[in-house]
Write an enzyme that holds these catalytic residues in place. Sequence first.
Site, PDB file in Angstrom:
ATOM      1  N   PHE A  29       4.708  -9.079   5.694  1.00 36.11           N
ATOM      2  CA  PHE A  29       4.261  -9.101   4.381  1.00 36.11           C
ATOM      3  C   PHE A  29       3.938  -8.008   3.947  1.00 36.11           C
ATOM      4  O   PHE A  29       3.413  -6.856   4.578  1.00 36.11           O
ATOM      5  CB  PHE A  29       3.042 -10.211   4.203  1.00 36.11           C
ATOM      6  N   VAL A  57       1.527   5.583  -1.854  1.00 42.27           N
ATOM      7  CA  VAL A  57       1.206   6.673  -2.743  1.00 42.27           C
ATOM      8  C   VAL A  57       2.492   7.364  -2.933  1.00 42.27           C
ATOM      9  O   VAL A  57       3.146   7.704  -2.007  1.00 42.27           O
ATOM     10  CB  VAL A  57       0.023   7.408  -2.079  1.00 42.27           C
ATOM     11  N   VAL A 103       0.924  -1.288   0.129  1.00 40.86           N
ATOM     12  CA  VAL A 103      -0.051  -0.031  -0.054  1.00 40.86           C
ATOM     13  C   VAL A 103       0.925   1.218   0.095  1.00 40.86           C
ATOM     14  O   VAL A 103       1.799   1.378   0.818  1.00 40.86           O
ATOM     15  CB  VAL A 103      -0.953  -0.029   1.122  1.00 40.86           C
ATOM     16  N   ARG A 133      -2.354  13.504  -0.144  1.00 42.01           N
ATOM     17  CA  ARG A 133      -3.329  14.268   0.345  1.00 42.01           C
ATOM     18  C   ARG A 133      -4.307  14.738  -0.824  1.00 42.01           C
ATOM     19  O   ARG A 133      -4.812  15.589  -0.952  1.00 42.01           O
ATOM     20  CB  ARG A 133      -2.811  15.835   0.852  1.00 42.01           C
ATOM     21  N   ARG A 134      -4.596  13.635  -1.726  1.00 41.77           N
ATOM     22  CA  ARG A 134      -5.611  13.756  -2.773  1.00 41.77           C
ATOM     23  C   ARG A 134      -6.544  12.785  -2.564  1.00 41.77           C
ATOM     24  O   ARG A 134      -7.640  12.548  -3.571  1.00 41.77           O
ATOM     25  CB  ARG A 134      -5.104  13.494  -3.951  1.00 41.77           C
ATOM     26  N   GLY A 135      -6.735  12.030  -1.355  1.00 42.27           N
ATOM     27  CA  GLY A 135      -7.586  10.812  -1.039  1.00 42.27           C
ATOM     28  C   GLY A 135      -7.594   9.639  -1.814  1.00 42.27           C
ATOM     29  O   GLY A 135      -8.380   8.537  -1.900  1.00 42.27           O
ATOM     30  N   LEU A 136      -6.403   9.527  -2.505  1.00 45.20           N
ATOM     31  CA  LEU A 136      -6.044   8.278  -3.148  1.00 45.20           C
ATOM     32  C   LEU A 136      -6.137   7.025  -2.344  1.00 45.20           C
ATOM     33  O   LEU A 136      -6.625   5.858  -2.501  1.00 45.20           O
ATOM     34  CB  LEU A 136      -4.708   8.064  -3.844  1.00 45.20           C
ATOM     35  N   LEU A 137      -5.249   7.095  -1.169  1.00 44.32           N
ATOM     36  CA  LEU A 137      -5.118   6.044  -0.174  1.00 44.32           C
ATOM     37  C   LEU A 137      -6.693   5.694   0.196  1.00 44.32           C
ATOM     38  O   LEU A 137      -6.996   4.607   0.444  1.00 44.32           O
ATOM     39  CB  LEU A 137      -4.112   6.197   0.813  1.00 44.32           C
ATOM     40  N   TYR A 175      -4.184   3.272   9.443  1.00 43.53           N
ATOM     41  CA  TYR A 175      -5.390   2.117   9.324  1.00 43.53           C
ATOM     42  C   TYR A 175      -6.530   2.164  10.158  1.00 43.53           C
ATOM     43  O   TYR A 175      -7.639   1.454   9.813  1.00 43.53           O
ATOM     44  CB  TYR A 175      -4.718   0.830   9.128  1.00 43.53           C
TER      45      TYR A 175
END
Length: 405
Positions: free
Chosen positions: A405, A81, A79, A87-91, A121
């Site tokens: 992992f 970016v 995971v 800070r664009r909401g992709l995650l 998370y």
Amino acid sequence: MTDVVVPRAEDFDEIAGLLGLAFHETLDPELLAVERAVFEPERCLLVRDGTTAVAHAGAFSRDLAVPGGSVPAAHVTMVSVVPTHRRRGLLSGLMRRQLREIHDAGREPVAVLWASEGRIYPRFGYGLAAQGLTFRCATTELRLPEPGSAPGTLRLDRPAVHQAELARLYDRVRAGRPGWSSRDEHWWGYVLADVRSRRNGATERRVLLHEGPDGLDGYALYRTTDDWDADGPRGEVRVDEVVTADAGAYLALWRLLLSVDLTRRLSYRGAVDEPLLRLVNEPRRLGGRLTDTLWVRVVDVPAALAARRYATELDVVVEVTDELLPENTGRWRLAGGPAGATCTATTEPAGLACDVRCLGELYLGGTGLGALAAAGRVRELRPGTLAAAGPAFGWHRAPAAMDVF
């Protein structure tokens, strides 16, 4: 314009480049070949800005040992970016879509991950389910008990030669260790791969085998370093994993690991209930530091809670809230014990109330229900419910994590 796609196998190198940039790692062809063998492109989500890969989230298909059993679990991984697109909401978009897809597939009631940063998370419903102790110690003053009358036989070899034997023992022990992940042939190849770039100045990996009357009953994977100062040798033993089926094998392995010639230091990531703490003459000298390991996200509340066993009999109604997966929101009657459990929707009054993150923290038996209540994260709606239900969520062994992992 960003687009989310399911990558192809041939996109692996591009994804590896994205991850290397995000995690500040130099790409190593030897390591990439090992990682490519466990890559599951069909379980990945890749964000492109035009033709450039800018964000990614993936998962591995493995089983997770839980109290009294084992469940299919999405092992969330890779995971990241790239710095230019934070800070664009992709995650958030990737994590939300991934959870929805796992839920709708109906195969894996939980997801599990290691967190690069613990603050990331929880907002997606992941709870800290297992912790570990990182030992970094000087070995010169540590002593262990003398072995019993039948100590068994120790021998050294290269790990890959014994993959089949190690796998059989690992599976035997994993059945009783919540938090351990299954390893198929590909994963054993990954675990035993001895990539030079990951040695960090140490030797190749060795396996220390312990054989009792019935064959292999313990092994340790480790490396050593060569280091000297004006006072003489000060090498380090770097232990990767120790797997044993009985106490005698465990003691025998650690007696050797703590006394390797020309070494004076040892490092190891163990469990919070590591038996070594109860064996050495001075546990403070082990230098154990508490760390977080596995984070669990309950994806399907009734399926997940019914899949594990409980230390004592319980019958409790829990009111759960889940902002991302509203199917989990509601009242659930959990009834069961050491022999099995059921979890069904109900309209009965609830005795406890919590969010789905709390269920993740409780799931492997390593977090106390009372501790969550003391933190104000579990509410007791009917007096006496905490005291009655609390012991059931525990287990006789603390959860542990073997694989990163």
